[in-house]
Scaffold this active site. Structure first.
Site, PDB file in Angstrom:
ATOM      1  CG  HIS A   7      -0.348   0.052   2.570  1.00  0.00           C
ATOM      2  ND1 HIS A   7       0.009  -1.080   3.235  1.00  0.00           N
ATOM      3  CD2 HIS A   7       0.030   1.030   3.359  1.00  0.00           C
ATOM      4  CE1 HIS A   7       0.629  -0.807   4.445  1.00  0.00           C
ATOM      5  NE2 HIS A   7       0.780   0.589   4.641  1.00  0.00           N
ATOM      6  CD  GLU A 130       3.574  -0.594   7.118  1.00  0.00           C
ATOM      7  OE1 GLU A 130       2.856   0.232   6.264  1.00  0.00           O
ATOM      8  OE2 GLU A 130       2.965  -1.114   8.029  1.00  0.00           O
TER       9      GLU A 130
HETATM   10 CO    CO Z   1       1.139   1.267   6.283  1.00  0.00          CO
END
Ligand code: CO
Length: 134
Positions: A7, A130
Site C-alpha cells: 500500500h 514500511e
Molecule cells: Co502502512
C-alpha cells in the site's frame, strides 16, 4: 528481497472528505474506518486492482502522524509499504547493511494484523518505508 507494493499511505486532515474523494470522485472501493489506538491512527483502505491506498487520520493525543499533519496541513504521502516473506531475515539484512530501523527494531503488528517494521527515510531516498510480512 522486497516483493509487491502492499500500500501507499496518505495522511489526511478530514477522513470523510478523503473517503468521498476516493469513493465518489475517483470511483474506488473503500473500507469502513478502523480505529487503531495502539498506532494512534484511524485507517481507511482504498482497494485498487493492484494495490491499496491507506488513508490515515491521527487518533488520540500522541498520534505519530500528528506532526506530519502540522507540517502538511492539506495532508500528503506518508509512507510506502513493501511486502517481504520473512521480516526477521529482512531486518537482519538491512541492519547488516547499515540501515536504521525505527523504534526498538522489533516487528509490531500493523493495520492488517501482520508484522511490520518502519525504515528510516534518510536511508531510503527520503521516503518512509514500511515492510510487512505476508
Ligand atoms: Co502502512
Amino acid at each position: 528481497m522486497i516483493g509487491k507494493l502492499n500500500h501507499v499511505a496518505i495522511v489526511v486532515p478530514d477522513l470523510e472528505k478523503a473517503v468521498a474523494t476516493y469513493r465518489d470522485i475517483l470511483g474506488a472501493t473503500v473500507s469502513e474506518p478502523m480505529d487503531l489506538p495502539d498506532h494512534g491512527v484511524t485507517t481507511v483502505f482504498v482497494e485498487l486492482p493492484n494495490t491499496k491506498i491507506e488513508l490515515l487520520l491521527p487518533l488520540g493525543e500522541n498520534s505519530p502522524i500528528a506532526r506530519f499533519l502540522e507540517k502538511n496541513p492539506a495532508g500528503g504521502m506518508h509512507h510506502v509499504c513493501y511486502e517481504v516473506e520473512d521480516i526477521f531475515a529482512a531486518r537482519n539484512k538491512l541492519v547488516g547493511a547499515g540501515a536504521r530501523i525505527l523504534g526498538d527494531g522489533e516487528p509490531k503488528n500493523g493495520a492488517h494484523n501482520k508484522p511490520v517494521l518502519f525504515l528510516h527515510p534518510k536511508d531510503f531516498c527520503g521516503t518512509l518505508v514500511e515492510l510487512e510480512q505476508v
